[in-house]
Motif scaffolding. Sequence first.
Motif, PDB file in Angstrom:
ATOM      1  N   VAL A   1       8.561   7.195   7.093  1.00  0.00           N
ATOM      2  CA  VAL A   1       8.616   7.599   5.688  1.00  0.00           C
ATOM      3  C   VAL A   1       7.203   7.737   5.151  1.00  0.00           C
ATOM      4  CG1 VAL A   1       9.404   7.007   3.376  1.00  0.00           C
ATOM      5  CG2 VAL A   1      10.801   6.383   5.343  1.00  0.00           C
ATOM      6  N   ALA A   2       6.867   8.924   4.691  1.00  0.00           N
ATOM      7  CA  ALA A   2       5.557   9.156   4.083  1.00  0.00           C
ATOM      8  C   ALA A   2       5.603   8.657   2.637  1.00  0.00           C
ATOM      9  CB  ALA A   2       5.203  10.642   4.138  1.00  0.00           C
ATOM     10  N   HIS A   3       5.269   7.384   2.439  1.00  0.00           N
ATOM     11  CA  HIS A   3       5.393   6.775   1.114  1.00  0.00           C
ATOM     12  C   HIS A   3       4.525   7.480   0.067  1.00  0.00           C
ATOM     13  CE1 HIS A   3       7.339   3.608   3.414  1.00  0.00           C
ATOM     14  NE2 HIS A   3       7.693   3.020   2.280  1.00  0.00           N
TER      15      HIS A   3
ATOM     16  N   SER B   1       0.841  -1.199   0.000  1.00  0.00           N
ATOM     17  CA  SER B   1       0.000   0.000   0.000  1.00  0.00           C
ATOM     18  C   SER B   1       0.873   1.245   0.000  1.00  0.00           C
ATOM     19  CB  SER B   1      -0.911   0.010   1.231  1.00  0.00           C
ATOM     20  OG  SER B   1      -1.567   1.249   1.358  1.00  0.00           O
ATOM     21  N   GLU B   2       0.441   2.261  -0.730  1.00  0.00           N
ATOM     22  CA  GLU B   2       1.173   3.526  -0.723  1.00  0.00           C
ATOM     23  C   GLU B   2       0.852   4.355   0.517  1.00  0.00           C
ATOM     24  OE1 GLU B   2      -1.204   6.791  -3.186  1.00  0.00           O
ATOM     25  OE2 GLU B   2      -0.722   5.056  -4.442  1.00  0.00           O
ATOM     26  N   ASN B   3      -0.187   3.962   1.259  1.00  0.00           N
ATOM     27  CA  ASN B   3      -0.591   4.696   2.477  1.00  0.00           C
ATOM     28  C   ASN B   3       0.159   4.155   3.692  1.00  0.00           C
ATOM     29  OD1 ASN B   3      -2.578   6.244   1.068  1.00  0.00           O
ATOM     30  ND2 ASN B   3      -3.911   4.437   1.090  1.00  0.00           N
ATOM     31  N   ARG B   4       1.471   4.276   3.649  1.00  0.00           N
ATOM     32  CA  ARG B   4       2.297   3.756   4.736  1.00  0.00           C
ATOM     33  C   ARG B   4       3.231   4.868   5.208  1.00  0.00           C
ATOM     34  NH1 ARG B   4       6.032  -1.448   3.790  1.00  0.00           N
ATOM     35  NH2 ARG B   4       4.052  -2.517   4.003  1.00  0.00           N
ATOM     36  N   ASP B   5       3.267   5.081   6.525  1.00  0.00           N
ATOM     37  CA  ASP B   5       4.100   6.151   7.089  1.00  0.00           C
ATOM     38  C   ASP B   5       5.236   5.614   7.954  1.00  0.00           C
ATOM     39  OD1 ASP B   5       2.668   8.226   5.914  1.00  0.00           O
ATOM     40  OD2 ASP B   5       1.206   8.270   7.545  1.00  0.00           O
ATOM     41  N   VAL B   6       5.256   4.310   8.195  1.00  0.00           N
ATOM     42  CA  VAL B   6       6.331   3.715   9.001  1.00  0.00           C
ATOM     43  C   VAL B   6       6.843   2.477   8.300  1.00  0.00           C
ATOM     44  CG1 VAL B   6       5.465   4.573  11.193  1.00  0.00           C
ATOM     45  CG2 VAL B   6       4.694   2.352  10.364  1.00  0.00           C
TER      46      VAL B   6
END
Length: 414
Positions: free
Chosen positions: A152-154, A139-144
């Motif tokens: 990382v704010a993918h 998923s592109e909605n990943r922040d860790v």
Amino acid sequence: MDNDEKLSESQRVGFVRRLWIRFKEINWKDPINKWKFLFFLIVTFFGIAFSTYGVLAVTSTQTFCNSCHEMAPENVTHLSTSHSEVKCTKCHIEPGLPQTIKGKVMALKEVYRHVTRTQPNPIAVTHTVNDVVCLRCHSENRDVTPNGDLIVAHQKHIHKEIACVTCHSGVAHAKTVERGLNTHDLYDYWVMDNAKALVTSKYINPNMGTCIDCHEKYNQGLEPWRDKNYALTIPPNKLDETYETVPSNVVLREVSSQITDVEVSMECATCHSDIDTPKDHNYINWNNNHGKTALTELNKCVTCHEEDKWVRRVQPQTMEELLKENGPHLDFYVPDIFVVKSESRKLVFCYTCHSERPEGHKTSDEWLTGHAKFAETEEQKRECFVCHDTEKEEKLTAPTDVYCEYCHRTGLKK
């Protein structure tokens, strides 16, 4: 014309021509013949379809991909990473039947090179893996990052059109191309028994030097990822000056100047929640008094100061060094002055300073006659031996050519 002459004439006609003549002689007004022809077309269609599917299925298996000797580095690294259960074609061919067929046709040149033994040395991918194959599973909605202290704010990166492999170039094959470990003469070393030594997390996980390099250029108004070569894994022998590695001391200096008043801060807390600059680094005169800490906590020092973690392109390696069984393992570090000396001479960050004459040494003449009182105890000698050897050693060159027995010909006390 008798029967023998007719037979001889029919034999001279080609096979395809005879079939065509036979086809025209069929009575197509007979419904039975029409049904027979329709049945023949259906059987032929499904035969071709199942044969094509079978070929595609067989050539998409790991067994087929790994059957070639030159794929040994890719096979061992793939089986040793988190992507071991993912077929090669899932990443190297975009989804969809047209793309699959196109990928198989393009791969025929690899079969040709294998048969004719004309593979390039080393083998390197000339195109990047596109995001569409990564986003089928991730998923592109990943922040860790799940396997480390990394924020990382993918989604922001993807919207900037930064390719996934720009950061994750080692996720499946541990950067074997960049490390120079996939040349023809090294294939026999790539067996699963050597995987533990050859495939380590620092070559699989994103490299901090990748983040630093890209952020630094972005703060200068550049977008380096627009260059298609930026995300490619380039062999050491083809690495031009554009992509040369930058010494870690230079990187750290640049980082310290890009903490405030920049678009992307280089402060540790920007990307990490736990890792930060150690408090003792802020003490007055830390640069001149960190030797004892280096001796007792060297494994912690290399967490930040190891060269490979600060440069975008990893340094070329030799197979002999990696497979050496008795080398020092900093994960289980026991204070040892020899290990400290070794690391301080290998790491660019260390020997940049350790190759300079300390201010406390004064002039050569003064120091030559007055340094004895600074080397009386074993602890004091250990500090000296970070830069100096007791005797000249050829295998491990000290930052200075001055060694103790050059003057102390009869040896040292104790």
